[in-house]
Design a protein around this motif. Structure first.
Motif, short mmCIF file in Angstrom:
data_model
loop_
_atom_site.label_atom_id
_atom_site.label_comp_id
_atom_site.label_asym_id
_atom_site.label_seq_id
_atom_site.Cartn_x
_atom_site.Cartn_y
_atom_site.Cartn_z
N VAL A 36 8.64 2.69 -3.38
CA VAL A 36 7.62 1.89 -4.06
C VAL A 36 8.26 0.93 -5.05
CG1 VAL A 36 5.87 3.69 -3.79
CG2 VAL A 36 7.30 3.66 -5.83
N GLY A 37 7.50 -0.10 -5.39
CA GLY A 37 7.98 -1.07 -6.37
C GLY A 37 7.41 -2.44 -6.07
N PRO A 38 7.76 -3.44 -6.88
CA PRO A 38 7.29 -4.79 -6.63
C PRO A 38 7.71 -5.28 -5.24
CG PRO A 38 8.28 -4.63 -8.81
CD PRO A 38 8.58 -3.35 -8.10
N LEU A 39 6.83 -5.99 -4.58
CA LEU A 39 7.07 -6.43 -3.21
C LEU A 39 8.39 -7.17 -3.08
CD1 LEU A 39 5.80 -6.53 -0.38
CD2 LEU A 39 4.73 -8.69 -1.05
N GLU A 40 8.69 -8.03 -4.03
CA GLU A 40 9.90 -8.85 -3.93
C GLU A 40 11.17 -8.04 -4.17
OE1 GLU A 40 8.20 -9.30 -8.13
OE2 GLU A 40 7.45 -9.20 -6.06
N ASP A 41 11.03 -6.83 -4.67
CA ASP A 41 12.21 -6.01 -4.98
C ASP A 41 12.53 -4.96 -3.92
OD1 ASP A 41 12.50 -7.40 -7.32
OD2 ASP A 41 11.55 -5.87 -8.58
N TYR A 42 11.71 -4.88 -2.86
CA TYR A 42 12.02 -3.90 -1.81
C TYR A 42 13.40 -4.19 -1.22
CZ TYR A 42 7.33 -1.85 -1.33
OH TYR A 42 6.16 -1.16 -1.54
N PRO A 43 14.26 -3.17 -1.11
CA PRO A 43 15.57 -3.40 -0.45
C PRO A 43 15.37 -3.72 1.03
CG PRO A 43 15.24 -1.06 -0.93
CD PRO A 43 14.10 -1.79 -1.59
N ASP A 44 16.38 -4.34 1.61
CA ASP A 44 16.26 -4.79 3.00
C ASP A 44 15.97 -3.65 3.97
OD1 ASP A 44 16.73 -7.39 2.21
OD2 ASP A 44 18.86 -7.35 2.71
N GLY A 45 16.50 -2.46 3.69
CA GLY A 45 16.31 -1.35 4.61
C GLY A 45 15.08 -0.52 4.35
N ALA A 46 14.25 -0.93 3.39
CA ALA A 46 13.12 -0.10 2.98
C ALA A 46 12.11 0.11 4.10
CB ALA A 46 12.44 -0.70 1.76
N PHE A 47 11.83 -0.95 4.86
CA PHE A 47 10.86 -0.81 5.95
C PHE A 47 11.34 0.20 6.98
CE2 PHE A 47 9.00 -1.67 10.01
CZ PHE A 47 7.67 -1.94 9.75
N ASP A 48 12.56 0.02 7.44
CA ASP A 48 13.08 0.92 8.47
C ASP A 48 13.15 2.36 7.98
OD1 ASP A 48 13.34 -1.18 10.22
OD2 ASP A 48 15.48 -1.49 9.83
N ARG A 49 13.57 2.58 6.74
CA ARG A 49 13.65 3.93 6.20
C ARG A 49 12.26 4.56 6.09
NH1 ARG A 49 16.03 8.72 6.01
NH2 ARG A 49 15.56 9.83 4.08
#
Length: 200
Positions: A97-110
């Motif tokens: 979780v966190g601000p949309l612009e701060d999601y790390p690149d691998g967050a979706f896949d994880r």
């Protein structure tokens, strides 16, 4: 005779919080329980000792179930140990979780690997092992339908996907007498989300 006497259950993520409570209840109702955990070995050992001292049949196994091969291996190990599979409960999940612009690149896949792919692959595997009367239960979250605030886009999206998955499983497996259900709890008082915590 207890309701689950002679049955075998696998609880993916079954050694802490909601998962541990499910493991305990299944064991109390007579099931032999195989539970997986990722990293908290103290919690896993505590639950194993608790169930064993109560005379329950339990096998606690470490595995990263976001890895398809590890998930397949741990389910094979539990089924080989107990000889059958009647109940699958998928609890393991992650909340990035966190601000949309701060999601790390691998967050979706994880997020989707653990929250969606793992319960799908576990259900697919279980369906090949279960006979009539089998039960597949997935633990989702109320945020699939009601988002209480900002910062949870990926978590909400992954939990929402479980609704469609479960409806599909129910259609695919119903004719075989295997049920598929999704439970979407709201906030639960666990060690990860204590009632007296900052969001209480």
């Amino acid at each position: 005779m207890r309701v689950h006497d002679g049955k075998v259950a696998i609880v993916i993520g079954g050694t802490r919080g909601i998962g541990a409570a499910i493991s305990r209840r299944l064991a109390a109702d007579g099931a032999s329980v195989g539970a997986t955990f990722l990293s908290r070995s103290d919690d896993a050992e505590r639950l194993s000792s608790e169930l064993s001292s109560a005379g329950r049949h339990a096998l606690i196994v470490q595995a990263d179930v976001s890895d398809a091969g590890a998930l397949n291996d741990v389910m094979n190990q539990i089924v080989q140990h107990f000889g059958r599979l009647d109940i699958l409960v998928s609890v393991a999940g992650t909340a990035i979780v966190g601000p949309l612009e701060d999601y790390p690149d691998g967050a979706f896949d994880r997020s989707f690997a653990l929250n969606v792919r793992a319960p799908f692959l576990a259900a697919k595997k279980a369906a090949g092992l279960m006979t009539e009367g089998g039960r597949i239960v997935t633990i989702g979250s109320i945020v699939a339908d009601r988002m209480p605030g900002a910062g949870g886009t990926l978590y909400a999206a992954s939990k929402a996907a479980l609704g469609g998955m479960t409806r599909g499983l129910a259609r695919d497996l119903g004719e075989r007498g295997i049920t598929a259900n999704l439970v979407q709890p709201g906030p639960i008082d666990t060690e990860r989300n204590p009632a007296d915590g900052p969001n209480a």
